[in-house]
Scaffold this motif. Structure first.
Motif, PDB file in Angstrom:
ATOM      1  N   SER A  26      60.841 144.966-112.487  1.00  0.00           N
ATOM      2  CA  SER A  26      62.154 144.463-112.914  1.00  0.00           C
ATOM      3  C   SER A  26      63.107 144.222-111.747  1.00  0.00           C
ATOM      4  O   SER A  26      64.092 143.492-111.893  1.00  0.00           O
ATOM      5  N   ASN A  27      62.839 144.831-110.591  1.00  0.00           N
ATOM      6  CA  ASN A  27      63.742 144.657-109.448  1.00  0.00           C
ATOM      7  C   ASN A  27      63.390 143.429-108.602  1.00  0.00           C
ATOM      8  O   ASN A  27      64.026 143.170-107.572  1.00  0.00           O
ATOM      9  N   VAL A  28      62.395 142.660-109.036  1.00  0.00           N
ATOM     10  CA  VAL A  28      61.973 141.455-108.313  1.00  0.00           C
ATOM     11  C   VAL A  28      62.495 140.223-109.058  1.00  0.00           C
ATOM     12  O   VAL A  28      62.212 140.036-110.237  1.00  0.00           O
ATOM     13  N   SER A  29      63.255 139.380-108.355  1.00  0.00           N
ATOM     14  CA  SER A  29      63.747 138.147-108.955  1.00  0.00           C
ATOM     15  C   SER A  29      62.993 136.960-108.357  1.00  0.00           C
ATOM     16  O   SER A  29      62.542 137.006-107.208  1.00  0.00           O
ATOM     17  N   THR A  30      62.869 135.900-109.127  1.00  0.00           N
ATOM     18  CA  THR A  30      62.096 134.735-108.699  1.00  0.00           C
ATOM     19  C   THR A  30      62.918 133.461-108.824  1.00  0.00           C
ATOM     20  O   THR A  30      63.939 133.422-109.521  1.00  0.00           O
ATOM     21  N   ILE A  31      62.435 132.425-108.148  1.00  0.00           N
ATOM     22  CA  ILE A  31      63.011 131.087-108.269  1.00  0.00           C
ATOM     23  C   ILE A  31      61.855 130.104-108.381  1.00  0.00           C
ATOM     24  O   ILE A  31      60.716 130.418-108.023  1.00  0.00           O
ATOM     25  N   SER A  32      62.150 128.906-108.855  1.00  0.00           N
ATOM     26  CA  SER A  32      61.115 127.876-108.950  1.00  0.00           C
ATOM     27  C   SER A  32      60.689 127.449-107.550  1.00  0.00           C
ATOM     28  O   SER A  32      61.507 127.375-106.635  1.00  0.00           O
ATOM     29  N   MET A  33      59.411 127.163-107.400  1.00  0.00           N
ATOM     30  CA  MET A  33      58.908 126.719-106.107  1.00  0.00           C
ATOM     31  C   MET A  33      59.434 125.325-105.802  1.00  0.00           C
ATOM     32  O   MET A  33      59.605 124.493-106.703  1.00  0.00           O
ATOM     33  N   GLN A  34      59.698 125.053-104.518  1.00  0.00           N
ATOM     34  CA  GLN A  34      60.249 123.766-104.115  1.00  0.00           C
ATOM     35  C   GLN A  34      59.259 122.624-104.342  1.00  0.00           C
ATOM     36  O   GLN A  34      59.637 121.456-104.365  1.00  0.00           O
ATOM     37  N   THR A  35      57.978 122.967-104.486  1.00  0.00           N
ATOM     38  CA  THR A  35      56.964 121.934-104.710  1.00  0.00           C
ATOM     39  C   THR A  35      57.022 121.355-106.116  1.00  0.00           C
ATOM     40  O   THR A  35      56.312 120.402-106.428  1.00  0.00           O
ATOM     41  N   GLY A  36      57.857 121.936-106.951  1.00  0.00           N
ATOM     42  CA  GLY A  36      57.985 121.438-108.314  1.00  0.00           C
ATOM     43  C   GLY A  36      57.025 122.143-109.262  1.00  0.00           C
ATOM     44  O   GLY A  36      56.327 123.073-108.889  1.00  0.00           O
ATOM     45  N   GLY A  37      56.971 121.699-110.505  1.00  0.00           N
ATOM     46  CA  GLY A  37      56.119 122.338-111.493  1.00  0.00           C
ATOM     47  C   GLY A  37      56.764 123.583-112.063  1.00  0.00           C
ATOM     48  O   GLY A  37      57.944 123.854-111.854  1.00  0.00           O
ATOM     49  N   LYS A  38      55.956 124.369-112.761  1.00  0.00           N
ATOM     50  CA  LYS A  38      56.471 125.557-113.434  1.00  0.00           C
ATOM     51  C   LYS A  38      56.227 126.845-112.649  1.00  0.00           C
ATOM     52  O   LYS A  38      56.621 127.922-113.090  1.00  0.00           O
ATOM     53  N   GLN A  39      55.570 126.751-111.490  1.00  0.00           N
ATOM     54  CA  GLN A  39      55.280 127.952-110.723  1.00  0.00           C
ATOM     55  C   GLN A  39      56.540 128.497-110.060  1.00  0.00           C
ATOM     56  O   GLN A  39      57.461 127.753-109.711  1.00  0.00           O
ATOM     57  N   THR A  40      56.575 129.824-109.884  1.00  0.00           N
ATOM     58  CA  THR A  40      57.716 130.470-109.245  1.00  0.00           C
ATOM     59  C   THR A  40      57.278 131.237-108.002  1.00  0.00           C
ATOM     60  O   THR A  40      56.086 131.499-107.797  1.00  0.00           O
ATOM     61  N   GLN A  41      58.254 131.596-107.189  1.00  0.00           N
ATOM     62  CA  GLN A  41      58.011 132.378-105.988  1.00  0.00           C
ATOM     63  C   GLN A  41      59.001 133.534-105.939  1.00  0.00           C
ATOM     64  O   GLN A  41      60.051 133.507-106.594  1.00  0.00           O
ATOM     65  N   ILE A  42      58.671 134.558-105.171  1.00  0.00           N
ATOM     66  CA  ILE A  42      59.578 135.696-105.018  1.00  0.00           C
ATOM     67  C   ILE A  42      60.835 135.245-104.296  1.00  0.00           C
ATOM     68  O   ILE A  42      60.771 134.598-103.246  1.00  0.00           O
ATOM     69  N   ASP A  43      61.987 135.591-104.851  1.00  0.00           N
ATOM     70  CA  ASP A  43      63.275 135.259-104.232  1.00  0.00           C
ATOM     71  C   ASP A  43      63.869 136.498-103.557  1.00  0.00           C
ATOM     72  O   ASP A  43      64.075 136.511-102.345  1.00  0.00           O
ATOM     73  N   LYS A  44      64.110 137.541-104.350  1.00  0.00           N
ATOM     74  CA  LYS A  44      64.711 138.761-103.813  1.00  0.00           C
ATOM     75  C   LYS A  44      64.062 139.997-104.452  1.00  0.00           C
ATOM     76  O   LYS A  44      63.530 139.930-105.564  1.00  0.00           O
ATOM     77  N   ILE A  45      64.126 141.096-103.716  1.00  0.00           N
ATOM     78  CA  ILE A  45      63.668 142.386-104.236  1.00  0.00           C
ATOM     79  C   ILE A  45      64.789 143.387-104.014  1.00  0.00           C
ATOM     80  O   ILE A  45      65.187 143.649-102.876  1.00  0.00           O
ATOM     81  N   ASP A  46      65.305 143.939-105.094  1.00  0.00           N
ATOM     82  CA  ASP A  46      66.450 144.856-105.038  1.00  0.00           C
ATOM     83  C   ASP A  46      65.954 146.303-105.022  1.00  0.00           C
ATOM     84  O   ASP A  46      65.406 146.783-106.007  1.00  0.00           O
ATOM     85  N   GLU A  47      66.138 146.963-103.903  1.00  0.00           N
ATOM     86  CA  GLU A  47      65.707 148.363-103.747  1.00  0.00           C
ATOM     87  C   GLU A  47      66.923 149.284-103.581  1.00  0.00           C
ATOM     88  O   GLU A  47      66.853 150.315-102.920  1.00  0.00           O
ATOM     89  N   SER A  48      68.057 148.921-104.199  1.00  0.00           N
ATOM     90  CA  SER A  48      69.284 149.706-104.085  1.00  0.00           C
ATOM     91  C   SER A  48      69.097 151.101-104.677  1.00  0.00           C
ATOM     92  O   SER A  48      68.271 151.314-105.568  1.00  0.00           O
ATOM     93  N   PHE A  49      69.892 152.058-104.169  1.00  0.00           N
ATOM     94  CA  PHE A  49      69.765 153.431-104.639  1.00  0.00           C
ATOM     95  C   PHE A  49      71.075 154.179-104.456  1.00  0.00           C
ATOM     96  O   PHE A  49      71.950 153.755-103.694  1.00  0.00           O
ATOM     97  N   ILE A  50      71.198 155.295-105.161  1.00  0.00           N
ATOM     98  CA  ILE A  50      72.354 156.182-105.017  1.00  0.00           C
ATOM     99  C   ILE A  50      71.933 157.358-104.141  1.00  0.00           C
ATOM    100  O   ILE A  50      70.968 158.058-104.454  1.00  0.00           O
TER     101      ILE A  50
END
Length: 202
Positions: A26-50
């Motif tokens: 759940s802490n991994v966000s994605t975006i559409s690949m620049q090559t087009g289509g429906k495939q996605t790539q890793i955008d950010k990984i949130d490892e924040s903590f208290i």
């Protein structure tokens, strides 16, 4: 022969690009690949903590320097190698490309208690131990009302040795089956845990 096998394994792994997307943490966000289509790539990984205690900004900077390294990386392949038609001898052509390392600190904002590191990390061996990826990243760290925000971004992956397949360097990490995204996420999580342990230590 090992190089030929490695190239075959890499080719098989690339077939993953036509497969279904994988389940991501759940802490991994994605975006559409620049090559087009429906495939996605890793955008950010949130490892924040208290943290278990108030954290001084200097502590965040020191732990970042101790955790994140931007090492020189050598990428290899043997594309262009061939077996002689008449001799039957394997003629191996070794190709290398060097990506120079640098200072891991990319940006510091002392006023707003924010620092950005850039670095790279190796994954554990995959595909029967034949494949090792190098994960390149930026990691943005700042304090947000007592919470330590730690977010990986600009995440790219290169195969250290691609065998008989031409090594095309660092590229975005796809999120389909066979793209080896889980081991990349695991490698960055390991860095985040090391940083967290430093921050919470003495």
């Amino acid at each position: 022969m090992k190089k030929i096998i490695l190239g075959t394994l890499v080719s098989i792994a690339l077939v993953g690009c036509v497969q279904a997307p994988i389940q991501l943490p759940s802490n991994v966000s994605t975006i559409s690949m620049q090559t087009g289509g429906k495939q996605t790539q890793i955008d950010k990984i949130d490892e924040s903590f208290i943290s278990n205690r108030p954290v001084d900004f200097d502590k965040l900077k020191i732990c970042g320097v101790d955790t994140f390294s931007n090492n020189t990386v050598t990428l290899n392949d043997t594309s262009g190698s061939f077996v002689g038609a008449y001799t039957g001898i394997y003629y191996q052509k070794n190709n290398t490309q060097v990506v120079n390392g640098s200072n891991s600190i990319k940006y510091i904002d002392d006023k707003n208690h924010m620092v950005v590191f850039t670095g790279n990390v190796r994954t554990k061996p995959q595909v029967g131990g034949f494949v090792i990826d190098i994960i390149q990243y930026d990691v943005k760290i700042w304090d947000e009302q007592g919470k330590t925000r730690l977010v990986f971004q600009n995440i790219l992956r290169a195969q250290k040795d691609s065998g008989a397949v031409a090594n095309n360097g660092f590229n975005p990490i796809g999120t389909w089956s066979g793209s080896r995204a889980p081991v990349a996420i695991e490698a960055l999580h390991g860095l985040a845990e090391k940083f967290k342990s430093c921050v919470n230590g003495n």
